[in-house]
Design a protein around this motif. Structure first.
Motif, PDB file in Angstrom:
ATOM      1  N   ASP A 555       0.353  -1.179  -0.101  1.00 55.74           N
ATOM      2  CA  ASP A 555      -0.259   0.240   0.252  1.00 55.74           C
ATOM      3  C   ASP A 555       1.618   1.241  -0.102  1.00 55.74           C
ATOM      4  OD1 ASP A 555      -2.563  -0.948   0.608  1.00 55.74           O
ATOM      5  OD2 ASP A 555      -1.877  -2.008   1.819  1.00 55.74           O
ATOM      6  N   THR A 556       0.789   2.137  -0.898  1.00 56.25           N
ATOM      7  CA  THR A 556       1.590   2.703  -1.158  1.00 56.25           C
ATOM      8  C   THR A 556       1.039   4.599  -1.301  1.00 56.25           C
ATOM      9  OG1 THR A 556       3.528   2.116  -3.410  1.00 56.25           O
ATOM     10  CG2 THR A 556       3.073   4.439  -3.038  1.00 56.25           C
ATOM     11  N   ALA A 557       1.549   5.445  -0.414  1.00 54.77           N
ATOM     12  CA  ALA A 557       0.574   7.236  -0.178  1.00 54.77           C
ATOM     13  C   ALA A 557       1.715   7.987  -1.530  1.00 54.77           C
ATOM     14  CB  ALA A 557       0.534   6.920   1.464  1.00 54.77           C
ATOM     15  N   THR A 558       0.657   9.365  -1.905  1.00 53.90           N
ATOM     16  CA  THR A 558       1.348   9.735  -2.041  1.00 53.90           C
ATOM     17  C   THR A 558       1.526  10.923  -1.261  1.00 53.90           C
ATOM     18  OG1 THR A 558       1.308   8.376  -4.698  1.00 53.90           O
ATOM     19  CG2 THR A 558       2.091  10.990  -4.159  1.00 53.90           C
ATOM     20  N   HIS A 572       6.901   8.927  -0.701  1.00 55.06           N
ATOM     21  CA  HIS A 572       5.957   7.592  -0.892  1.00 55.06           C
ATOM     22  C   HIS A 572       6.366   6.462   0.160  1.00 55.06           C
ATOM     23  CE1 HIS A 572       4.796   9.188  -5.200  1.00 55.06           C
ATOM     24  NE2 HIS A 572       6.240   9.876  -5.532  1.00 55.06           N
ATOM     25  N   PRO A 573       6.621   6.389   0.771  1.00 54.35           N
ATOM     26  CA  PRO A 573       6.014   5.340   1.720  1.00 54.35           C
ATOM     27  C   PRO A 573       5.241   4.588   2.154  1.00 54.35           C
ATOM     28  CG  PRO A 573       4.414   7.039   3.290  1.00 54.35           C
ATOM     29  CD  PRO A 573       4.963   7.927   1.732  1.00 54.35           C
ATOM     30  N   GLU A 574       5.650   3.362   2.058  1.00 52.64           N
ATOM     31  CA  GLU A 574       4.362   1.903   2.180  1.00 52.64           C
ATOM     32  C   GLU A 574       4.697   1.100   2.819  1.00 52.64           C
ATOM     33  OE1 GLU A 574       5.978   1.197  -2.689  1.00 52.64           O
ATOM     34  OE2 GLU A 574       6.606   0.531  -1.443  1.00 52.64           O
ATOM     35  N   LYS A 575       3.945   0.383   3.234  1.00 53.49           N
ATOM     36  CA  LYS A 575       3.065  -0.655   3.965  1.00 53.49           C
ATOM     37  C   LYS A 575       3.660  -1.723   3.301  1.00 53.49           C
ATOM     38  CE  LYS A 575       2.705  -1.756   8.212  1.00 53.49           C
ATOM     39  NZ  LYS A 575       3.866  -1.016   9.673  1.00 53.49           N
ATOM     40  N   ARG A 576       4.070  -2.625   3.300  1.00 53.84           N
ATOM     41  CA  ARG A 576       4.070  -3.874   2.686  1.00 53.84           C
ATOM     42  C   ARG A 576       4.221  -5.332   3.552  1.00 53.84           C
ATOM     43  NH1 ARG A 576      10.516  -3.141  -0.666  1.00 53.84           N
ATOM     44  NH2 ARG A 576       9.972  -1.383  -1.622  1.00 53.84           N
ATOM     45  N   VAL A 588      10.141   3.123   5.045  1.00 53.98           N
ATOM     46  CA  VAL A 588       9.880   4.493   5.304  1.00 53.98           C
ATOM     47  C   VAL A 588      10.414   5.853   4.208  1.00 53.98           C
ATOM     48  CG1 VAL A 588      11.436   6.409   6.293  1.00 53.98           C
ATOM     49  CG2 VAL A 588      10.460   4.321   7.060  1.00 53.98           C
ATOM     50  N   ALA A 589       9.749   6.971   3.530  1.00 53.05           N
ATOM     51  CA  ALA A 589       9.492   7.780   2.295  1.00 53.05           C
ATOM     52  C   ALA A 589      10.909   9.039   3.341  1.00 53.05           C
ATOM     53  CB  ALA A 589       8.889   8.587   2.172  1.00 53.05           C
ATOM     54  N   LEU A 590      11.945   9.182   2.654  1.00 52.29           N
ATOM     55  CA  LEU A 590      12.653  10.335   3.407  1.00 52.29           C
ATOM     56  C   LEU A 590      13.067  10.883   2.405  1.00 52.29           C
ATOM     57  CD1 LEU A 590      15.443   7.758   4.963  1.00 52.29           C
ATOM     58  CD2 LEU A 590      14.398   9.857   6.253  1.00 52.29           C
ATOM     59  N   ARG A 591      13.650  12.426   2.774  1.00 45.60           N
ATOM     60  CA  ARG A 591      13.436  12.878   1.560  1.00 45.60           C
ATOM     61  C   ARG A 591      15.026  13.868   2.820  1.00 45.60           C
ATOM     62  NH1 ARG A 591      13.158  15.169  -3.387  1.00 45.60           N
ATOM     63  NH2 ARG A 591      13.780  17.440  -3.804  1.00 45.60           N
ATOM     64  N   LEU A 595      21.263  19.640   6.006  1.00 49.37           N
ATOM     65  CA  LEU A 595      21.082  20.647   7.252  1.00 49.37           C
ATOM     66  C   LEU A 595      19.217  19.512   8.260  1.00 49.37           C
ATOM     67  CD1 LEU A 595      21.340  24.029   6.368  1.00 49.37           C
ATOM     68  CD2 LEU A 595      22.625  22.661   7.571  1.00 49.37           C
ATOM     69  N   ARG A 596      18.491  18.722   7.256  1.00 48.57           N
ATOM     70  CA  ARG A 596      17.425  17.705   7.544  1.00 48.57           C
ATOM     71  C   ARG A 596      17.044  16.643   6.524  1.00 48.57           C
ATOM     72  NH1 ARG A 596      15.404  18.034   3.695  1.00 48.57           N
ATOM     73  NH2 ARG A 596      14.443  19.591   2.454  1.00 48.57           N
ATOM     74  N   ASP A 597      16.290  16.525   7.672  1.00 54.19           N
ATOM     75  CA  ASP A 597      15.578  14.720   6.686  1.00 54.19           C
ATOM     76  C   ASP A 597      13.903  15.322   7.479  1.00 54.19           C
ATOM     77  OD1 ASP A 597      18.411  14.007   5.893  1.00 54.19           O
ATOM     78  OD2 ASP A 597      17.657  11.625   6.471  1.00 54.19           O
ATOM     79  N   LEU A 598      13.788  14.488   6.023  1.00 55.90           N
ATOM     80  CA  LEU A 598      11.603  14.713   6.044  1.00 55.90           C
ATOM     81  C   LEU A 598      12.003  13.324   6.216  1.00 55.90           C
ATOM     82  CD1 LEU A 598      10.360  18.057   4.084  1.00 55.90           C
ATOM     83  CD2 LEU A 598      10.901  17.691   6.942  1.00 55.90           C
ATOM     84  N   TYR A 599      10.857  12.816   7.452  1.00 59.69           N
ATOM     85  CA  TYR A 599      10.871  11.197   7.391  1.00 59.69           C
ATOM     86  C   TYR A 599       8.954  11.006   7.531  1.00 59.69           C
ATOM     87  CZ  TYR A 599      12.247   6.352   9.639  1.00 59.69           C
ATOM     88  OH  TYR A 599      12.180   5.383  10.515  1.00 59.69           O
ATOM     89  N   VAL A 600       8.577   9.980   6.757  1.00 61.59           N
ATOM     90  CA  VAL A 600       7.044   9.498   7.281  1.00 61.59           C
ATOM     91  C   VAL A 600       7.229   8.540   6.762  1.00 61.59           C
ATOM     92  CG1 VAL A 600       5.019   9.986   5.692  1.00 61.59           C
ATOM     93  CG2 VAL A 600       6.783  11.526   5.401  1.00 61.59           C
ATOM     94  N   ALA A 601       6.518   7.513   7.779  1.00 59.51           N
ATOM     95  CA  ALA A 601       6.613   6.293   8.068  1.00 59.51           C
ATOM     96  C   ALA A 601       5.098   5.576   8.139  1.00 59.51           C
ATOM     97  CB  ALA A 601       7.472   6.036   9.173  1.00 59.51           C
ATOM     98  N   MET A 602       4.646   5.131   6.749  1.00 60.89           N
ATOM     99  CA  MET A 602       3.114   3.989   7.191  1.00 60.89           C
ATOM    100  C   MET A 602       2.840   2.772   8.673  1.00 60.89           C
ATOM    101  SD  MET A 602       2.047   3.917   3.261  1.00 60.89           S
ATOM    102  CE  MET A 602       0.247   3.358   4.074  1.00 60.89           C
TER     103      MET A 602
END
Length: 661
Positions: A555-558, A572-576, A588-591, A595-602
């Motif tokens: 399941d992939t989120a945009t 695009h974080p995913e739950k596999r 995990v989706a990482l940017r 100087l910083r990371d943006l981190y999104v996990a489902m």
């Protein structure tokens, strides 16, 4: 037809490697003891033969994975026909049996390297070094053949397909992290062998430290990179967003790193001043013993950890016996031989000698602190005295103040002179560096967030003190040169290695300090069309869709990310769900950024098209691993120093000193 007997070829190659290691462990040592050149000459060809047969065994196991030979139990338990080829390649070391084979292969590789690149060592010294390494190899190859054979068959009941590699390990991190870590672990066997050989030969002089230092630096650099990669892997793979958990298996790699750091500094003093000889040998023994202890903790089944191989206690018993023999015999040799070949060299308590001694003491205290926190709960449990949990509060409370003290000493060390230095001169050189560190550390948090934070200022002051003292030392060296370019030409690779190592530690401290206090985290419920703001960024879920991978469905989120009302990028974080094991995993989706990371996990599916999401803003987190890479680079640069290439002269000097004695 050949593909049917590949496992048998690998098994036979392991047996031949054991025979080679046994000859390497016995004949050269006997030759050195009886001064028989022909027996000592056995060391090099046996080291080469052992490595070649271990390499053949490893290639046979790799081939079994690549052709999906599920008649091999290890392949059936850790692979699958749908597994991508690059994960099949890394699955070779993805579980216990293969990882021990990799350990033994690297051990053979280090022995082969010593035999090739130390040919100009005195013959008896090389024979003893390779003989000691041969004994360690014998122990591990026996361990494989008796308890952990990766070539066992499942005949005649061959499964149609494999159980698949653990989804946690289906990642690029598995491809690079374990080999780097094992290279560091096993690499310390070289300096251990040099130390035991020096004791056996009665040669605790500057020559043996000069032979041992490059191998120590290389092993330490590999271990540093391995630990940094493990931290990075856990950060993005486990979905927590943390970079160090004080997990017992993480601590198992930190222990030899701390002891190895002390060993590097002690070797420098022994080579330069001839002092700390016995202490240096003891540190070499302790460092490799802690590497073996880490192996025991990971493979004995006594730990419950996401990193541990949960195996039967019989394997742990074997490694415990191997650890006991290695530590016991080496300490016995140390007790019998060290007092005869060491002597005391005087120095002032305000000198580089004394500061490096203080550095060593602090590193050893830090090692003992981590060791107690890791092993004490296991001992209590084993003795039936109850269960306790030792976590981050214990380690942070003790480790952080010790790190600050260590950095204060590290800032003084490069500026101080050997043997003796007036306190007034040392104060004059560093007073402005100290004041500058304090002022900048007080101001920077105000500029960054508008609020002052004591703990952030303390961390920044520690890092700035290291950097400014390095700059002062470099400035002094350049200023005292006879001509503008002469100063730079006089600075050796060993000096630049020290410079990069200390700078790397400062960079890591900045990363730890900033991300620990300014990390922003929000756990939210989001469905398509929902938005949330975190640290000045707006995260909007645009859609959810299902995606099929080679051996999973996801399941992939945009998620569109905007800043100041303008679209910046998409994540695009995913739950596999991995099909063979039916195991869910978070991708995990990482940017990333400097100087910083943006981190999104489902997280979990909450129904009605909504999901639980963890969104984090992590400032300066990349500096953690950048600092580790700088430290490792420093270790490698130091090896380039010209004096470590003058092996022939060093060997001749050693023979002359032996004749004089």
């Amino acid at each position: 037809m050949l593909d049917k007997i590949i496992p048998e070829i690998g098994h036979f190659a392991l047996i031949l490697a054991l025979l080679m290691a046994t000859l390497q462990a016995t004949v050269p040592l006997a030759g050195a003891a009886t001064r028989r050149p022909l027996w000592m000459a056995f060391a090099r060809p046996m080291a080469s033969g052992q490595f070649l047969f271990l390499l053949l065994a490893y290639l046979c196991l790799t081939a079994s994975f690549m052709i999906d030979d599920f008649s091999v139990a290890y392949v059936a338990n850790n692979s699958n026909s749908m597994l991508p080829w690059y994960y099949k390649f890394s699955a070779v070391w993805g579980s216990h049996e293969g990882s021990v084979l990799l350990w033994s292969l690297l051990m053979g590789g280090w022995g082969f390297a010593v035999s090739r690149f130390s040919a100009q060592l005195p013959r008896d010294m090389l024979a003893r070094v390779l003989g000691v390494m041969g004994w360690v190899s014998v122990g591990f190859i026996l361990f494989i053949l008796i308890t952990s054979n990766p070539f066992e068959r499942l005949l005649p009941d061959v499964p149609q397909d494999g159980a698949d590699l653990n989804p946690l390990l289906q990642d690029f991190g598995l491809i690079i992290h374990p080999p780097m870590l094992y290279m560091g672990y096993v690499g310390f066997s070289v300096v251990f062998a040099f130390a035991i050989a020096a004791l056996l030969g009665g040669r605790l002089d500057a020559a043996w430290t000069r032979w041992a230092r490059p191998w120590t630096n290389i092993a330490w650099a590999f271990l540093t990179v391995g630990i940094a990669l493990g931290s990075w892997w856990a950060y993005y793979e486990l979905g927590w967003g943390g970079w160090w958990f004080w997990d017992p298996v993480e601590n198992a790699s930190l222990l030899p790193w701390l002891a190895g750091t002390a060993l590097m500094h002690s070797l420098a003093v022994t080579e330069k001043r001839g002092s700390f000889k016995s202490w240096t040998v003891l540190l070499a023994i302790i460092t490799f013993s802690l590497s073996l202890l880490g192996t025991f903790l990971v493979r004995s089944g006594v730990l419950t950890s996401v990193h541990a191989f949960a195996n039967d206690p019989a394997r742990g018993t074997f490694i415990l016996v191997l650890l006991g023999l290695t530590v016991g015999l080496s300490l016995l040799i140390f007790a019998l031989r060290a007092p005869r070949v060491s002597h005391i060299v005087g120095f002032s308590w305000l000198s580089r000698d004394a500061l490096l001694l203080a550095n060593n003491i602090l590193l050893v205290i830090m090692t003992v602190t981590v060791l107690l926190g890791t092993v004490y709960p296991l001992l209590l449990d084993a003795l039936g005295m109850g269960k306790i949990s030792v976590g981050p509060p214990y380690f942070n409370t003790l480790f952080v103040p010790l790190t600050v003290l260590l950095c204060i000493v590290m800032g003084l060390g490069p500026v101080a002179r050997w043997k003796r230095m007036p306190g007034r001169e040392l104060f004059r050189r560093l007073v402005w560096a100290g004041l500058g560190a304090l002022v900048l550390a007080a101001v920077l948090p105000l500029l960054y967030t508008g609020e002052w934070n004591l703990w952030v200022s303390l961390g920044l002051a520690t890092a700035l003190w290291l950097v400014l003292s390095l700059m002062r030392d470099l400035t002094d060296k350049l200023r005292n040169a006879s001509s503008p370019g002469a100063g730079l030409r006089r600075l050796t690779p060993a000096y630049w290695g020290m410079w990069l190592g200390h700078l790397g530690l400062a960079v890591t401290i900045v990363g730890v300090t900033v991300v620990s206090h300014y990390n922003v985290e929000r756990n939210v419920r989001m469905a398509p069309g929902d938005s949330v703001e975190v640290a000045g960024y707006t995260f909007t879920m645009q859609e959810l869709r299902e995606r099929r991978g080679p051996n999973f469905i996801a399941d992939t989120a945009t998620i569109a990310v905007s800043q100041a009302g303008e679209h910046a990028f998409t994540m695009h974080p995913e739950k596999r769900l991995y099909l063979a094991r039916g195991m869910p995993m978070t991708d995990v989706a990482l940017r990333p950024g400097l100087l910083r990371d943006l981190y999104v996990a489902m997280g979990e599916d909450l129904g009605d098209g909504a999901w639980a999401l963890r969104i984090q803003y992590k400032p300066f987190v990349r500096w953690l691993w950048l600092g580790g890479l700088l430290m490792a680079l420093g270790g490698i640069v130091a090896v380039v120093d010209r004096r470590y290439r003058r092996v022939r002269e060093t060997a001749a000097q050693a023979r002359f000193e032996e004749a004089q004695a």
